[in-house]
Write a protein that holds these residues in place. Structure first.
Motif, PDB file in Angstrom:
ATOM      1  N   GLU A  77       0.824  -1.205   0.000  1.00  0.00           N
ATOM      2  CA  GLU A  77       0.000   0.000   0.000  1.00  0.00           C
ATOM      3  C   GLU A  77       0.860   1.257   0.000  1.00  0.00           C
ATOM      4  OE1 GLU A  77      -3.603   0.605  -0.026  1.00  0.00           O
ATOM      5  OE2 GLU A  77      -3.141  -1.288  -1.028  1.00  0.00           O
ATOM      6  N   LYS A  78       1.941   1.228   0.776  1.00  0.00           N
ATOM      7  CA  LYS A  78       2.820   2.399   0.842  1.00  0.00           C
ATOM      8  C   LYS A  78       3.509   2.651  -0.501  1.00  0.00           C
ATOM      9  CE  LYS A  78       3.653   2.504   5.840  1.00  0.00           C
ATOM     10  NZ  LYS A  78       3.211   3.895   6.038  1.00  0.00           N
ATOM     11  N   MET A  79       3.915   1.573  -1.176  1.00  0.00           N
ATOM     12  CA  MET A  79       4.533   1.727  -2.492  1.00  0.00           C
ATOM     13  C   MET A  79       3.523   2.296  -3.489  1.00  0.00           C
ATOM     14  SD  MET A  79       7.736   0.966  -2.348  1.00  0.00           S
ATOM     15  CE  MET A  79       8.136   0.815  -4.094  1.00  0.00           C
TER      16      MET A  79
ATOM     17  N   GLU B  90      11.721   4.084  -0.544  1.00  0.00           N
ATOM     18  CA  GLU B  90      12.373   4.847   0.516  1.00  0.00           C
ATOM     19  C   GLU B  90      12.092   4.195   1.866  1.00  0.00           C
ATOM     20  OE1 GLU B  90      11.930   9.187   2.738  1.00  0.00           O
ATOM     21  OE2 GLU B  90      10.860   8.817   0.853  1.00  0.00           O
ATOM     22  N   ILE B  91      13.108   4.104   2.714  1.00  0.00           N
ATOM     23  CA  ILE B  91      12.965   3.457   4.024  1.00  0.00           C
ATOM     24  C   ILE B  91      13.028   4.493   5.138  1.00  0.00           C
ATOM     25  CG2 ILE B  91      14.066   1.871   5.659  1.00  0.00           C
ATOM     26  CD1 ILE B  91      14.981   0.209   3.240  1.00  0.00           C
ATOM     27  N   GLN B  92      12.095   4.370   6.070  1.00  0.00           N
ATOM     28  CA  GLN B  92      12.083   5.262   7.239  1.00  0.00           C
ATOM     29  C   GLN B  92      12.084   4.412   8.503  1.00  0.00           C
ATOM     30  OE1 GLN B  92       8.830   8.118   7.243  1.00  0.00           O
ATOM     31  NE2 GLN B  92       8.826   8.190   9.466  1.00  0.00           N
ATOM     32  N   MET B  93      13.077   4.601   9.355  1.00  0.00           N
ATOM     33  CA  MET B  93      13.197   3.813  10.580  1.00  0.00           C
ATOM     34  C   MET B  93      12.326   4.404  11.683  1.00  0.00           C
ATOM     35  SD  MET B  93      15.167   1.439   9.550  1.00  0.00           S
ATOM     36  CE  MET B  93      15.360   0.577  11.120  1.00  0.00           C
TER      37      MET B  93
ATOM     38  N   ILE C 129      13.630  -7.622   8.193  1.00  0.00           N
ATOM     39  CA  ILE C 129      12.618  -6.678   7.737  1.00  0.00           C
ATOM     40  C   ILE C 129      13.248  -5.660   6.784  1.00  0.00           C
ATOM     41  CG2 ILE C 129      10.887  -4.995   8.441  1.00  0.00           C
ATOM     42  CD1 ILE C 129      10.327  -7.914   9.290  1.00  0.00           C
ATOM     43  N   LYS C 130      14.479  -5.257   7.055  1.00  0.00           N
ATOM     44  CA  LYS C 130      15.172  -4.313   6.168  1.00  0.00           C
ATOM     45  C   LYS C 130      15.416  -4.941   4.798  1.00  0.00           C
ATOM     46  CE  LYS C 130      18.953  -0.966   6.224  1.00  0.00           C
ATOM     47  NZ  LYS C 130      19.659  -1.331   4.977  1.00  0.00           N
ATOM     48  N   GLU C 131      15.775  -6.226   4.761  1.00  0.00           N
ATOM     49  CA  GLU C 131      15.976  -6.897   3.478  1.00  0.00           C
ATOM     50  C   GLU C 131      14.674  -6.963   2.678  1.00  0.00           C
ATOM     51  OE1 GLU C 131      19.628 -10.035   4.356  1.00  0.00           O
ATOM     52  OE2 GLU C 131      17.592 -10.541   5.017  1.00  0.00           O
ATOM     53  N   ILE C 132      13.555  -7.197   3.372  1.00  0.00           N
ATOM     54  CA  ILE C 132      12.256  -7.214   2.699  1.00  0.00           C
ATOM     55  C   ILE C 132      11.951  -5.837   2.109  1.00  0.00           C
ATOM     56  CG2 ILE C 132       9.759  -7.399   3.056  1.00  0.00           C
ATOM     57  CD1 ILE C 132      11.096 -10.113   2.949  1.00  0.00           C
ATOM     58  N   ALA C 133      12.161  -4.786   2.891  1.00  0.00           N
ATOM     59  CA  ALA C 133      11.913  -3.426   2.402  1.00  0.00           C
ATOM     60  C   ALA C 133      12.776  -3.115   1.182  1.00  0.00           C
ATOM     61  CB  ALA C 133      12.177  -2.419   3.518  1.00  0.00           C
TER      62      ALA C 133
ATOM     63  N   GLU D   3       4.583   6.368  -0.517  1.00  0.00           N
ATOM     64  CA  GLU D   3       4.971   6.691   0.857  1.00  0.00           C
ATOM     65  C   GLU D   3       6.210   5.898   1.264  1.00  0.00           C
ATOM     66  OE1 GLU D   3       0.296   7.223   2.269  1.00  0.00           O
ATOM     67  OE2 GLU D   3       1.546   5.653   3.130  1.00  0.00           O
ATOM     68  N   PRO D   4       7.006   6.376   2.231  1.00  0.00           N
ATOM     69  CA  PRO D   4       8.176   5.614   2.690  1.00  0.00           C
ATOM     70  C   PRO D   4       7.763   4.341   3.418  1.00  0.00           C
ATOM     71  CG  PRO D   4       7.854   7.577   4.043  1.00  0.00           C
ATOM     72  CD  PRO D   4       6.888   7.683   2.904  1.00  0.00           C
ATOM     73  N   LEU D   5       8.619   3.329   3.343  1.00  0.00           N
ATOM     74  CA  LEU D   5       8.387   2.060   4.033  1.00  0.00           C
ATOM     75  C   LEU D   5       8.912   2.195   5.456  1.00  0.00           C
ATOM     76  CD1 LEU D   5       9.488  -0.446   1.237  1.00  0.00           C
ATOM     77  CD2 LEU D   5       7.275   0.676   1.575  1.00  0.00           C
ATOM     78  N   THR D   6       8.026   2.077   6.426  1.00  0.00           N
ATOM     79  CA  THR D   6       8.415   2.268   7.825  1.00  0.00           C
ATOM     80  C   THR D   6       8.840   0.940   8.443  1.00  0.00           C
ATOM     81  OG1 THR D   6       6.066   2.121   8.384  1.00  0.00           O
ATOM     82  CG2 THR D   6       7.014   4.314   8.213  1.00  0.00           C
ATOM     83  N   ILE D   7      10.001   0.953   9.086  1.00  0.00           N
ATOM     84  CA  ILE D   7      10.574  -0.245   9.700  1.00  0.00           C
ATOM     85  C   ILE D   7      10.829   0.024  11.178  1.00  0.00           C
ATOM     86  CG2 ILE D   7      12.530  -1.838   9.728  1.00  0.00           C
ATOM     87  CD1 ILE D   7      12.994  -1.247   6.817  1.00  0.00           C
TER      88      ILE D   7
END
Length: 288
Positions: free
Chosen positions: A181-183, A243-246, A233-237, A187-191
């Motif tokens: 949904e975020k993609m 874009e990744i957001q921690m 989870i980071k590898e999945i993102a 939107e950034p992928l929140t981890i």
């Protein structure tokens, strides 16, 4: 010979797929009992009788003796369970007692969907959250009913299920659908930190294959249904290439879990889908 099969949580993500598979056999009469907390009437499938209500009220709501009960209808979120502890108790503890008394009364087999969180972090995960603790202790109660009252049972463990009908938005959304949904929305992928926590993502079709196989042929505990491939989870993102957001670390967030699928594999089960292929399919269809 016709079978009456009851699926608790039959309008949920996993439960609806199980109902669909069971109902595809013309020898089965399939019933769903769901309180629609996270389940949805959009998940209803053909040739299934739907009954709305709590599993704690199963004896009042189900007026027939099933041949088999698949008990999937419990609260199933880790981090959110700290805020929802009253719901966790009502759905998981009050529910399991009522369901076990029901199957004892009717002399039918129960397949209980346990939680792989109890194997997390070398076994420490079993008490890491209200959700994990209720699920771990429920498996013990199922085993005890087998020993005390000769209730036939099998206990399965899912590992991070993904596929169609996942909850995509809101508090109870699951990771793969949430990232999709975020993609789609840019939107950034929140981890949740640290991002190195590993999961064994397993396709819904493989889960249902395992559930039906264990339901028909399995007895006892430790029927894990999980992919042997573990990804952080980071590898999945990173597979989504967004874009990744921690986010800050959260309570109850286990780092690892051992997949215990040997007994399920001995019945003839093996996974057929991979998360990497699935994400590539989502990308090809522009995240639809």
């Amino acid at each position: 010979m016709r079978k009456k099969i009851l699926v608790t949580g039959g309008a949920g993500f996993v439960g609806s797929h199980l109902c669909e598979r069971l109902a595809s056999d013309s020898n089965n009469d399939v019933y769903s009992l769901d309180n629609y907390f996270t389940g949805s009437k959009d998940n209803h499938v053909a040739n299934v009788t739907y009954i709305e209500g709590l599993t704690a009220d199963i004896d009042k709501l189900i007026d027939f003796a099933p041949d088999m009960v698949y008990h999937l209808g419990e609260y199933s979120r880790v981090e959110q369970s700290f805020d929802d502890i009253e719901k966790v108790w009502k759905f998981n503890k009050d529910g399991i007692f009522a369901v076990l008394e029901f199957v004892r009364k009717h002399g039918c087999k129960i397949l209980y969907a346990g939680s792989s969180t109890k194997f997390g972090d070398g076994g420490l995960g079993r008490s890491a959250s209200p959700y994990a603790w209720t699920k771990a202790t429920n498996t013990e109660l199922v085993q005890n009913y087998g020993a005390w009252f000769n209730v036939p049972y099998a206990i399965t463990y899912f590992y991070n299920v993904y596929g169609s009908r996942e909850i995509q938005t809101g508090k109870y959304a699951t990771l793969i659908a949430l990232f999709k949904e975020k993609m789609k929305n840019g939107e950034p992928l929140t981890i949740v930190s640290p991002g190195s926590q590993k999961r064994n993502f397993t396709h819904i079709d493989d889960i249902i294959d395992g559930l039906v196989l264990v339901g028909e042929n399995g007895y006892g505990d430790e029927f894990g249904i999980g992919s042997p491939e573990a990804y952080s989870i980071k590898e999945i993102a990173e597979m989504y290439d967004g874009e990744i957001q921690m986010l800050p670390e959260r309570k109850g967030n286990r780092m690892t879990a051992d997949v215990i699928s040997a007994k399920t594999e001995a019945l003839g089960w093996k996974p057929t889908r991979t998360i990497k292929e699935y994400i590539e399919e989502l990308r090809a269809y522009n995240w639809k």
